[in-house]
Scaffold this motif. Structure first.
Motif, short mmCIF file in Angstrom:
data_model
loop_
_atom_site.label_atom_id
_atom_site.label_comp_id
_atom_site.label_asym_id
_atom_site.label_seq_id
_atom_site.Cartn_x
_atom_site.Cartn_y
_atom_site.Cartn_z
N GLU A 1 33.21 3.49 53.77
CA GLU A 1 31.78 3.16 53.75
C GLU A 1 30.93 4.37 54.13
N ASP B 1 30.83 7.04 51.37
CA ASP B 1 29.91 6.66 50.30
C ASP B 1 28.47 6.93 50.71
N GLU B 2 28.13 6.57 51.92
CA GLU B 2 26.77 6.74 52.42
C GLU B 2 26.41 8.20 52.67
N ALA C 1 38.56 1.60 56.29
CA ALA C 1 37.45 0.90 55.65
C ALA C 1 36.11 1.45 56.13
N GLN C 2 36.00 1.70 57.42
CA GLN C 2 34.76 2.25 57.97
C GLN C 2 34.50 3.65 57.41
#
Length: 70
Positions: A11, A14-15, A7-8
């Motif tokens: 994220e 995406d960033e 999950a990290q």
């Protein structure tokens, strides 16, 4: 731990705009390919950056950001 790391990394991908690839070593091992399970088994989850071990058990976000920027 694997779910939290995944999950990290989603994220962060995406960033920061990197391509995230995930491999389930248990699925591979069940299908007969035990090489990755043997190599990384006691350090899962493992984060590889350009096929080199970057971190394990947890995502080293600060170092990952630095390495991707450099």
């Amino acid at each position: 731990m694997c779910e939290r790391a995944a999950a990290q990394l989603v994220e962060l991908s995406d960033e920061l705009g990197f391509v995230l690839t995930s491999t389930d070593v248990d699925v591979l091992a069940a299908a007969g390919d035990t090489a990755l399970r043997a190599e990384f088994g006691d350090r899962l989850p493992v984060v590889l950056l350009d096929d080199v071990e970057h971190s394990y058990w947890e995502v080293d976000e600060e170092q990952l950001r630095a390495d991707l920027a450099g």
